[in-house]
Design a protein around this motif. Structure first.
Motif, PDB file in Angstrom:
ATOM      1  N   LEU A   1      -7.156  14.205  -1.285  1.00 46.37           N
ATOM      2  CA  LEU A   1      -6.157  13.141  -1.321  1.00 46.37           C
ATOM      3  C   LEU A   1      -5.079  13.353  -0.269  1.00 46.37           C
ATOM      4  O   LEU A   1      -4.596  12.414   0.358  1.00 46.37           O
ATOM      5  CB  LEU A   1      -5.491  13.091  -2.699  1.00 46.37           C
ATOM      6  CG  LEU A   1      -6.271  12.467  -3.846  1.00 46.37           C
ATOM      7  CD1 LEU A   1      -5.353  12.364  -5.049  1.00 46.37           C
ATOM      8  CD2 LEU A   1      -6.816  11.105  -3.480  1.00 46.37           C
ATOM      9  N   ALA A   2      -4.708  14.634  -0.078  1.00 48.15           N
ATOM     10  CA  ALA A   2      -3.625  14.938   0.859  1.00 48.15           C
ATOM     11  C   ALA A   2      -3.997  14.510   2.275  1.00 48.15           C
ATOM     12  O   ALA A   2      -3.135  14.263   3.106  1.00 48.15           O
ATOM     13  CB  ALA A   2      -3.297  16.429   0.817  1.00 48.15           C
ATOM     14  N   ALA A   3      -5.306  14.396   2.548  1.00 48.36           N
ATOM     15  CA  ALA A   3      -5.754  14.031   3.892  1.00 48.36           C
ATOM     16  C   ALA A   3      -5.693  12.522   4.149  1.00 48.36           C
ATOM     17  O   ALA A   3      -5.912  12.087   5.272  1.00 48.36           O
ATOM     18  CB  ALA A   3      -7.182  14.543   4.108  1.00 48.36           C
ATOM     19  N   LEU A   4      -5.433  11.725   3.106  1.00 53.02           N
ATOM     20  CA  LEU A   4      -5.466  10.267   3.284  1.00 53.02           C
ATOM     21  C   LEU A   4      -4.113   9.725   3.739  1.00 53.02           C
ATOM     22  O   LEU A   4      -3.059  10.193   3.287  1.00 53.02           O
ATOM     23  CB  LEU A   4      -5.850   9.589   1.963  1.00 53.02           C
ATOM     24  CG  LEU A   4      -7.243   9.902   1.390  1.00 53.02           C
ATOM     25  CD1 LEU A   4      -7.443   9.158   0.067  1.00 53.02           C
ATOM     26  CD2 LEU A   4      -8.333   9.518   2.384  1.00 53.02           C
TER      27      LEU A   4
ATOM     28  N   LEU B   1      -4.953   5.619   0.909  1.00 47.31           N
ATOM     29  CA  LEU B   1      -4.714   6.066  -0.457  1.00 47.31           C
ATOM     30  C   LEU B   1      -4.577   4.866  -1.390  1.00 47.31           C
ATOM     31  O   LEU B   1      -5.190   4.807  -2.463  1.00 47.31           O
ATOM     32  CB  LEU B   1      -3.454   6.932  -0.519  1.00 47.31           C
ATOM     33  CG  LEU B   1      -3.195   7.620  -1.849  1.00 47.31           C
ATOM     34  CD1 LEU B   1      -4.230   8.708  -2.110  1.00 47.31           C
ATOM     35  CD2 LEU B   1      -1.793   8.226  -1.892  1.00 47.31           C
ATOM     36  N   ALA B   2      -3.799   3.869  -0.958  1.00 47.86           N
ATOM     37  CA  ALA B   2      -3.591   2.683  -1.794  1.00 47.86           C
ATOM     38  C   ALA B   2      -4.899   1.922  -2.014  1.00 47.86           C
ATOM     39  O   ALA B   2      -5.130   1.360  -3.080  1.00 47.86           O
ATOM     40  CB  ALA B   2      -2.552   1.768  -1.151  1.00 47.86           C
ATOM     41  N   ASP B   3      -5.761   1.918  -1.008  1.00 48.97           N
ATOM     42  CA  ASP B   3      -7.008   1.153  -1.099  1.00 48.97           C
ATOM     43  C   ASP B   3      -8.166   1.944  -1.712  1.00 48.97           C
ATOM     44  O   ASP B   3      -9.233   1.393  -1.960  1.00 48.97           O
ATOM     45  CB  ASP B   3      -7.445   0.688   0.295  1.00 48.97           C
ATOM     46  CG  ASP B   3      -6.484  -0.344   0.880  1.00 48.97           C
ATOM     47  OD1 ASP B   3      -5.684  -0.893   0.096  1.00 48.97           O
ATOM     48  OD2 ASP B   3      -6.539  -0.587   2.106  1.00 48.97           O
ATOM     49  N   ALA B   4      -7.960   3.237  -1.910  1.00 45.74           N
ATOM     50  CA  ALA B   4      -9.066   4.076  -2.386  1.00 45.74           C
ATOM     51  C   ALA B   4      -9.503   3.675  -3.788  1.00 45.74           C
ATOM     52  O   ALA B   4      -8.687   3.328  -4.643  1.00 45.74           O
ATOM     53  CB  ALA B   4      -8.633   5.544  -2.377  1.00 45.74           C
ATOM     54  N   ARG B   5     -10.793   3.692  -3.978  1.00 46.91           N
ATOM     55  CA  ARG B   5     -11.336   3.488  -5.320  1.00 46.91           C
ATOM     56  C   ARG B   5     -11.777   4.837  -5.850  1.00 46.91           C
ATOM     57  O   ARG B   5     -12.567   5.532  -5.216  1.00 46.91           O
ATOM     58  CB  ARG B   5     -12.501   2.498  -5.286  1.00 46.91           C
ATOM     59  CG  ARG B   5     -11.985   1.129  -4.953  1.00 46.91           C
ATOM     60  CD  ARG B   5     -13.026   0.056  -4.892  1.00 46.91           C
ATOM     61  NE  ARG B   5     -12.476  -1.049  -4.124  1.00 46.91           N
ATOM     62  CZ  ARG B   5     -11.688  -2.001  -4.655  1.00 46.91           C
ATOM     63  NH1 ARG B   5     -11.419  -1.996  -5.942  1.00 46.91           N
ATOM     64  NH2 ARG B   5     -11.202  -2.953  -3.900  1.00 46.91           N
TER      65      ARG B   5
END
Lengths: 263, 87
Positions: free
Chosen positions: A137-140, A145-149
Motif C-alpha cells: 500500500l505504501a508504494a501506491l 490508492l483511492a481507486d484500488a479494489r
C-alpha cells in the motif's frame, strides 16, 4: 443390476433416516436382531452428526444443552438434503435451519450465534494465503490508492446482528473474562478473521464495518472510506488501515482499471 | 480538499507512519500456536477409546423420544423472547 443395487442402497439409506422403515428384509437372520443392529447403525449416524455439529457450534451446544443439541443434530441430519462428503462442511445450513426451528422460537438470537460460529469454523479451516503487507500500500500514489479494489482475505467474515452475539460468544470461551449478558438484546458488528492459526472475532466500529463491507462488495477504497465516514464522523482511515493489515484482513489489491476498461 | 481527498490523505499518512515503524514493519507473524487443534469431525475413532465408532452404544429407534427443552446456558439470559432484536 445397477438399478437393483441403487434400489437396495436407497432402501437402506431411507431406513437409516426413518425409524419406521427398518429395511430388515434386506438382511438374512432373525428380523428382531436385524432391527436392533439397524438401530445401532442409526445411533452411530446421529452421534457422528452430533460430533460434526458440536465441532463447529460449541457455543450453540452450550446454550441449548447437550441433550437438546443431540436431538437437534438428529432433526437437522434427517431433514437436511446432505450431499457433502466432508463432515466438517455438514453444519453449513444450520444457521438457516435454526432460524425456522420452532423449539427455539423463544431464543431468536440462536441463528445469529450459529452464523458467527460457522464463520469462525470456516476461518479455522480456511486458506493460509499470505495477507497483504503495508509495503504494497505504501508504494501506491494517492489516486491509485483511492481507486484500488481490495480483496478481503478469504478467512474474513463480517457478521452483524441485532443481538449481543459477540458477548454471548465471548462469555463461552475458555479464557472468558466476560459473563453472559442477562439480556441477549443489543446489536453488534463483528469481524471474523484468523490472524495466523486461531480464528477470532472482534467488535468493529460502524465505520470499519461499513468500509470493509463496501470493499467486500467490490467498491474501490475511496468509496469504502467515504461510506465509513458517512456512518461514523470520527472514522480514522490512518489508524484503521494499518490495523486491518496487521490483522491480515486484506488479501490483495487489484490495480485500478483505466476508464472504459471495466472488466 | 474534498472529503474523499481528506480521507485518502489520512490513509496515506497512517500507512506511511506504520510502514516506517520497525516494530510493525518487521513483524514476522510468529505467535504461540499451541492448543489450536479442533476435534476433527471425520475420524471415526472415539476420542475416549472405548468404541471404534462414535455412537456405538446408542440405539436409535424411537421416533418420538425427545421433547425439546433447552437446558443450557441460554436459561441464564432472560428466558423466552420474541424474534426481532432491539424491540
Amino acid at each position: 443390476m445397477a438399478d437393483e443395487l441403487a434400489a437396495i442402497q436407497r432402501r437402506m439409506a431411507d431406513g437409516l433416516l426413518d425409524t419406521e422403515a427398518d429395511p430388515v428384509e434386506l438382511f438374512r437372520g432373525p428380523p428382531a436382531a436385524t432391527a436392533k443392529r439397524l438401530a445401532l447403525y442409526r445411533g452411530n449416524l446421529t452421534a457422528n452428526w452430533h460430533r460434526a455439529l458440536a465441532g463447529a457450534y460449541p457455543v450453540v451446544e452450550a446454550l441449548v444443552g447437550e441433550s437438546f443439541f443431540h436431538a437437534l443434530a438428529r432433526r437437522y441430519g434427517r431433514s437436511h438434503d446432505y450431499r457433502e462428503g466432508d463432515l466438517n462442511r455438514f453444519g453449513a445450513a444450520l444457521p438457516d435451519f435454526l432460524a425456522d426451528f420452532e423449539p427455539l422460537a423463544g431464543q431468536p438470537y440462536m441463528a445469529d450465534v450459529a452464523r458467527l460460529e460457522w464463520a469462525l469454523h470456516v476461518a479455522h479451516y480456511g486458506s493460509d494465503a499470505a495477507p497483504m503487507t503495508l509495503a504494497v500500500l505504501a508504494a501506491l500514489d494517492p489516486q491509485s490508492l483511492a481507486d484500488a479494489r481490495i480483496r478481503l482475505h478469504p478467512n474474513v467474515a463480517l457478521v452483524a446482528s441485532t443481538w449481543a452475539i459477540g458477548r454471548i460468544w465471548r462469555a463461552h470461551q475458555p479464557e472468558a473474562t466476560e459473563t453472559l449478558p442477562s439480556d441477549p438484546r443489543g446489536g453488534c458488528r463483528l469481524i471474523v478473521h484468523r490472524p495466523r492459526w486461531r480464528a477470532e472475532c472482534r467488535a468493529a466500529t460502524a465505520g470499519e464495518f461499513a468500509a470493509l463491507q463496501s470493499l467486500a462488495n467490490g467498491e474501490c477504497l475511496g468509496d469504502a472510506l467515504e461510506r465509513a465516514a458517512a456512518v461514523q464522523a470520527d472514522f480514522d482511515p490512518g489508524g484503521a488501515i494499518p490495523r486491518w493489515l496487521e490483522e491480515g484482513l486484506w488479501l490483495a489489491a487489484t490495480p485500478p482499471t483505466r476508464q472504459g476498461e471495466h472488466p | 480538499m474534498n472529503k474523499r481527498q481528506f480521507l485518502v490523505a489520512a490513509a496515506i499518512a497512517g500507512i506511511a507512519a506504520a510502514a516506517a515503524n520497525p516494530a510493525l514493519a518487521a513483524k514476522d507473524g510468529k505467535e504461540k500456536c499451541f492448543g489450536i487443534a479442533k476435534a476433527g469431525a471425520n475420524d471415526c475413532a472415539s476420542s475416549t477409546g472405548g468404541h471404534a465408532c462414535a455412537g456405538q452404544a446408542t440405539k436409535d429407534h424411537d421416533p418420538n423420544e425427545w421433547k425439546y427443552v433447552a437446558k443450557g446456558t441460554c436459561t441464564e439470559m432472560g428466558g423466552s423472547l420474541k424474534a426481532g432484536g432491539k424491540s
